[in-house]
Design a protein around this motif. Sequence first.
Motif, mmCIF file in Angstrom:
data_model
loop_
_atom_site.group_PDB
_atom_site.id
_atom_site.type_symbol
_atom_site.label_atom_id
_atom_site.label_comp_id
_atom_site.label_asym_id
_atom_site.label_seq_id
_atom_site.Cartn_x
_atom_site.Cartn_y
_atom_site.Cartn_z
ATOM 1 N N VAL A 351 55.022 -25.768 87.446
ATOM 2 C CA VAL A 351 55.314 -27.157 87.808
ATOM 3 C C VAL A 351 55.676 -27.196 89.285
ATOM 4 N N GLY A 352 54.967 -28.038 90.022
ATOM 5 C CA GLY A 352 55.256 -28.143 91.451
ATOM 6 C C GLY A 352 54.409 -29.218 92.088
ATOM 7 N N PRO A 353 54.707 -29.584 93.324
ATOM 8 C CA PRO A 353 53.970 -30.648 94.010
ATOM 9 C C PRO A 353 52.518 -30.253 94.278
ATOM 10 N N PRO A 354 51.661 -31.229 94.620
ATOM 11 C CA PRO A 354 50.244 -30.922 94.879
ATOM 12 C C PRO A 354 50.079 -30.005 96.079
ATOM 13 N N GLY A 355 49.043 -29.161 95.989
ATOM 14 C CA GLY A 355 48.652 -28.350 97.130
ATOM 15 C C GLY A 355 49.399 -27.054 97.307
ATOM 16 N N VAL A 356 50.248 -26.658 96.338
ATOM 17 C CA VAL A 356 50.998 -25.412 96.516
ATOM 18 C C VAL A 356 50.263 -24.212 95.914
ATOM 19 N N GLY A 357 49.085 -24.449 95.287
ATOM 20 C CA GLY A 357 48.284 -23.317 94.803
ATOM 21 C C GLY A 357 48.443 -23.009 93.332
ATOM 22 N N LYS A 358 48.786 -24.019 92.510
ATOM 23 C CA LYS A 358 48.986 -23.760 91.083
ATOM 24 C C LYS A 358 47.673 -23.367 90.401
ATOM 25 N N THR A 359 46.614 -24.120 90.687
ATOM 26 C CA THR A 359 45.338 -23.857 90.016
ATOM 27 C C THR A 359 44.744 -22.526 90.451
ATOM 28 N N SER A 360 44.743 -22.269 91.748
ATOM 29 C CA SER A 360 44.166 -21.010 92.232
ATOM 30 C C SER A 360 44.975 -19.807 91.773
ATOM 31 N N LEU A 361 46.271 -20.046 91.490
ATOM 32 C CA LEU A 361 47.103 -18.945 91.025
ATOM 33 C C LEU A 361 46.629 -18.425 89.669
ATOM 34 N N GLY A 362 46.078 -19.325 88.817
ATOM 35 C CA GLY A 362 45.587 -18.887 87.512
ATOM 36 C C GLY A 362 44.477 -17.864 87.628
ATOM 37 N N GLU A 363 43.540 -18.087 88.564
ATOM 38 C CA GLU A 363 42.454 -17.127 88.761
ATOM 39 C C GLU A 363 43.000 -15.785 89.245
ATOM 40 N N SER A 364 44.010 -15.823 90.097
ATOM 41 C CA SER A 364 44.599 -14.574 90.587
ATOM 42 C C SER A 364 45.284 -13.810 89.459
ATOM 43 N N VAL A 365 45.943 -14.548 88.558
ATOM 44 C CA VAL A 365 46.594 -13.897 87.414
ATOM 45 C C VAL A 365 45.552 -13.196 86.543
ATOM 46 N N ALA A 366 44.441 -13.892 86.275
ATOM 47 C CA ALA A 366 43.384 -13.284 85.457
ATOM 48 C C ALA A 366 42.831 -12.033 86.136
ATOM 49 N N ASN A 413 40.871 -12.825 74.492
ATOM 50 C CA ASN A 413 42.164 -12.708 75.203
ATOM 51 C C ASN A 413 42.035 -13.099 76.677
ATOM 52 N N PRO A 414 41.441 -14.264 76.970
ATOM 53 C CA PRO A 414 41.323 -14.653 78.381
ATOM 54 C C PRO A 414 42.604 -15.304 78.885
ATOM 55 N N VAL A 415 42.592 -15.641 80.175
ATOM 56 C CA VAL A 415 43.613 -16.508 80.756
ATOM 57 C C VAL A 415 43.015 -17.913 80.795
ATOM 58 N N ILE A 416 43.634 -18.857 80.080
ATOM 59 C CA ILE A 416 43.136 -20.235 80.041
ATOM 60 C C ILE A 416 44.150 -21.127 80.754
ATOM 61 N N MET A 417 43.683 -21.763 81.832
ATOM 62 C CA MET A 417 44.553 -22.658 82.582
ATOM 63 C C MET A 417 44.376 -24.073 82.060
ATOM 64 N N LEU A 418 45.472 -24.714 81.626
ATOM 65 C CA LEU A 418 45.478 -26.099 81.163
ATOM 66 C C LEU A 418 45.979 -26.958 82.323
ATOM 67 N N ASP A 419 45.034 -27.448 83.121
ATOM 68 C CA ASP A 419 45.367 -28.124 84.370
ATOM 69 C C ASP A 419 45.812 -29.570 84.129
ATOM 70 N N GLU A 420 46.793 -30.014 84.906
ATOM 71 C CA GLU A 420 47.299 -31.388 84.888
ATOM 72 C C GLU A 420 47.783 -31.797 83.490
ATOM 73 N N ILE A 465 48.234 -20.908 80.746
ATOM 74 C CA ILE A 465 49.014 -21.269 81.932
ATOM 75 C C ILE A 465 48.819 -22.759 82.173
ATOM 76 N N PRO A 466 49.688 -23.618 81.609
ATOM 77 C CA PRO A 466 49.616 -25.050 81.924
ATOM 78 C C PRO A 466 50.156 -25.310 83.327
ATOM 79 N N THR A 467 49.644 -26.352 83.969
ATOM 80 C CA THR A 467 50.145 -26.739 85.287
ATOM 81 C C THR A 467 50.420 -28.237 85.302
ATOM 82 N N GLY A 468 51.350 -28.661 86.160
ATOM 83 C CA GLY A 468 51.659 -30.077 86.301
ATOM 84 C C GLY A 468 52.445 -30.312 87.572
ATOM 85 N N ASN A 469 52.467 -31.557 88.004
ATOM 86 C CA ASN A 469 53.215 -31.896 89.211
ATOM 87 C C ASN A 469 54.690 -32.123 88.910
ATOM 88 N N VAL A 470 54.981 -32.758 87.763
ATOM 89 C CA VAL A 470 56.373 -33.006 87.375
ATOM 90 C C VAL A 470 56.521 -32.697 85.898
#
Length: 668
Positions: A351-366, A413-420, A465-470
Amino acid sequence: MEQLETQTLPLVPMLEGVILPHMAVTVSIETDEARAAIDASKNSGGLVIMVPRVGDGYSPMGTVAKVEESGESADGNHVVLIRGLHRAEIGTGVAKGDDASWVEVQPRPDPMIPSGRANELAAEYRAIVENILELTGASRVAQFLRSLTNPGEIADTCGYSPTLSFEQKLEVLETLDVEERLETLIGWARSTLQDITLKDKIREDVAEGMEKSQREFLLRQQLEAIRKELGEEDGDVVSEYRKKAAEAGMPEAVRKEVDREIDRLERTGSQSPEQGWIRNYLDWMLEVPWDKRSEDRFDILEARAILDADHTGLDDVKDRIIEFLAVKKLRDERGIESPNGRGSGAIITLVGPPGVGKTSLGESVARAMGRKFARVSLGGIHDEAEIRGHRRTYIGSMPGRIVRALKEAGTKNPVIMLDEIDKIGSDWRGDPSSALLEVLDPAQNHSFRDHYLEVDLDLSEVLFIPTGNVSETIPGPLLDRMEVVSIDGYTEEEKVAIARDHLIARQVQRNGLREDEVEFTTDAVRKIVGDHTREAGVRNLEREIGKVLRKVATKVASGELTAPVEVGPDEVRTYLGRPRFHFEAAERTDVPGVATGLAVTGTGGDVLFVEATVMDGDEKGLTLTGQLGEVMKESGHIALSYVRSHRDELQIDPGFEKRHFHIHVPAG
């Protein structure tokens, strides 16, 4: 019944068969006794008595018949044409001078005027026999039967029937009462009609089934030939499905469901629309990775190096990922199984403000874990079926996004990012967040059930890995299942480091330049960060860097500049224009009556300047201006109350009670 006088007639023994009155048949004369009786008929007006032989004797009843013709057959046998006239009761024998046996017979003809009951029974019998003749294809015999009117004569036509036995025909011969004779025949005829009807139905069903099977076989052969000519021959579809199902490594319950659908496919015709639905379902079941998994990379140091190389800062998130890997490594090495088959996975929510790299972080984790990566965008979803899928009864139905993400990843057993995830909606179509409750619960998602697949799907090995702004807009029950990791905005120094390590190189490549053709000074990057962006993340920073590089690329392409080009603070001012933001905290706070405050905004945070003035006049009290919420207005009143209550301690002139105060908060 008409009573006729006793006659003496030559006896013709019937070794086989029975001749009834009104029958006209050709009889082969094979015994000397029968030949002598035919010859003796010349002395009796051509009349003989035809008597069936029963055991060692004769039947007490015979048929008086007239010899119409006599002659030799083609094979040399003596044959005669006999026409039956009426029944006769056999009396005593009378010896004569020839070799024939002469007997006294008492004629027993049917009554000349039949009873009404006899006519009714005759009509019923004739109708049943006509049905039998129609079913057996003897329609011409049925026409002959319709021409008869006498009940006795109609009954005696049974002598022609091949379905009646010798004993049955003998019983008919010996039954003098016409009504009784017809009732017996009706019972036999009904039984015969039922047998013929049943056999005919069975024959039709068999013929129809054979015709359908032969037709389908012929059409399938033609279809295969056409496919072969078109180069589309794909072998036996059903066998191919069975082979793939055997190799898919499905759980037993899933395999049973797939086998059942394959059996349905085998029974379904190729032209049936249902075959397309079954094949689509089987394709999905075979594409789900039931037993395919990628090997986890348990090198903690290497995983940390990958995370550090991809992202600057975000130490809290990186630490949590490394902890997850370390726990999984120890559990695997020490053979610690999950209790009750439940998963031990974690739901790490960023959880964090836009543009801090939440989505791209999921690919790095995988990449750090050595797993496949899939992304599911949940923003704006309103339909629950997007998560759980549609039931197969709907046209165009398909699995939900979770199953589709598994298929895309190709492993279980993948890493699935649930964006927004904080932007999921709910309306009359359902609540997708409720469908996610089972997905994001490590204690339940080992048996997730998609409405389309209708079998249990094990999601316990998936790292969600869910992500959200708030976090405030995430429903409470869903948030309770998550482990929230807050990502704060970057400091100025972190933004400068991110720009130098990641953003500049990426934008140089996107704008057609080479790394050795352009170089940013640290002061230039700091100027872009401070004067042209104000955000928690680095998205606008990357846009501004791209804007500078497009200006540079234009000048290099036109020949105005030659590489290498150095971009300093002056070039930033030239390419980006006057600064959009000013850091005015130092100069603003030098003025009496101005204090600073901190505010949380959608882009991270900001500094607020609180301005206060005091005026003499008749009006006393407090005025608050600016876009203030209720809490901030209350804070202004509290501040004034505090000063008044601590006037002596603060050594404030008592006259300030009569003054008017004005507090203003300009826009941040």
